[in-house]
Design an enzyme around this catalytic site. Structure first.
Site, PDB file in Angstrom:
ATOM      1  N   LYS A 115      45.851  56.325  38.114  1.00  9.48           N
ATOM      2  CA  LYS A 115      46.379  55.485  37.033  1.00  9.48           C
ATOM      3  C   LYS A 115      46.413  56.290  35.730  1.00  9.48           C
ATOM      4  CE  LYS A 115      43.194  52.771  38.532  1.00  9.48           C
ATOM      5  NZ  LYS A 115      42.156  51.730  38.693  1.00  9.48           N
TER       6      LYS A 115
ATOM      7  N   ASP B 190      42.270  45.878  38.073  1.00  9.05           N
ATOM      8  CA  ASP B 190      42.128  45.022  39.248  1.00  9.05           C
ATOM      9  C   ASP B 190      43.487  44.467  39.663  1.00  9.05           C
ATOM     10  OD1 ASP B 190      39.361  45.446  39.030  1.00  9.05           O
ATOM     11  OD2 ASP B 190      39.137  43.740  37.689  1.00  9.05           O
TER      12      ASP B 190
END
Length: 321
Positions: free
Chosen positions: A227, A260
């Site tokens: 990420k 998440d």
């Protein structure tokens, strides 16, 4: 016995988060919510149309009942969860001074979830799933919690269940030395790894996404998605590598929970058998949607909402190989 697409385990706490950007010592009203990395992912996947099971241990107290009722109400199977009278449900207080300035205060030492044990796991619940999702938070809670995570992974590997892993580094919970050793151990067993670039640097010493991937997976057999924040994500899977740029966000309201949501998007895409570029695009979109709303789970979108977002934001999509 319910057969789920995904099984996950971890601690969910009751979250007290004020509605205003104010130091906690000046706040007098604290709405009650829930938050926990693994249950966030479970709820995210349930909203995307998947069957999900979540295991934890909560206290025999009003907070524990609130956690179970809330997660069950989101369509997640909590039938394997345990309740104990020997420890309380963990609490979390979130202080937000601005959209980017968030402080989190944990009251989870000796919590019910930290006392979960390997023998409490229901093997069939993991064996009959397609994916086991774990994070680096649960093994940091205690030695028995670490053993529980490792036992879950052992069961998954024995039954050819895909293991996805989000390092979710939390150095407030354990030492750097212990964190690095355990996270590397889990990464070795995982089939899919989802580190942030800072977590990748912590684990490998590398600062570039491509180098992080090579250090974590020298043989090139895993799926790894690094990420990169608003820049998007770098992926390596099935001999393919590339960057999928992120989506611009008009206003960041609450950054907590974006990772998440990203994990839920990745797992959902993998379960659908989508090409890796589409998997990462979906994950980027969900991450962008989550930061636009206050709370850990409130911004997690439905599948219909994601499709609409991808349609309206499609001009921002950019896949580089």
């Amino acid at each position: 016995m319910t057969y789920n697409d995904v099984f996950t385990l971890g601690e969910t706490m009751v979250v007290f988060q004020p509605d205003q950007y104010t130091p906690l010592d000046y706040v007098h009203t604290l709405p009650k919510k829930i938050g926990g990395a693994e249950s966030n992912v479970a709820i995210g996947l349930a909203r995307l149309g998947h069957q999900v099971g979540w295991f934890s241990q909560v206290g025999a107290d009003p907070f524990g009942r609130f956690v179970l009722k809330t997660i069950r109400g989101e369509g997640v199977d909590v039938s394997t969860c345990q309740t104990t009278m020997d420890a309380p449900t963990g609490l979390l207080f979130k202080e937000q001074l601005s959209p980017e300035d968030v402080n989190v205060y944990y009251y989870r030492n000796q919590s019910a979830a930290s006392q979960m044990k390997p023998e409490q796991l229901q093997e069939s619940a993991i064996a009959n799933a397609k994916v086991l999702h774990v994070t680096g938070i649960t093994p940091a809670l205690s030695e028995s919690a670490y053993e529980t995570v490792m036992k879950a992974i052992e069961i998954a590997k024995a039954h050819d269940v895909l293991v996805t892993f989000d390092p979710n580094l939390r150095l407030k919970l354990w030492s750097e030395e212990r964190a690095k050793a355990v996270l590397k151990e889990i990464a070795e067993h995982a089939d899919v790894i989802l580190p942030g670039v800072d977590e990748g640097e912590f684990l490998t010493g590398e600062t570039e996404a491509e180098a992080i991937v090579k250090a974590l997976d020298p043989q090139g057999v895993k799926t790894i998605i690094v990420k990169l924040g608003e820049q998007g994500a770098y992926y390596s899977a099935n001999g393919q590598q590339g960057i999928v740029t992120g989506f611009s966000v008009k206003q960041v309201v609450d950054p907590v929970g974006a990772g998440d949501g990203f994990a839920a998007g990745v797992i959902s895409g993998l379960l659908r058998g989508e090409p890796i570029e589409e998997v990462v695009t979906r994950a980027n979109a969900i991450g962008a949607m989550v930061v636009g709303m206050k709370g850990d789970i409130e911004g997690l979108p439905t599948d219909e909402a994601v499709s609409q977002f991808l349609t309206t934001g499609n001009e921002q999509r950019d896949v580089k190989r």
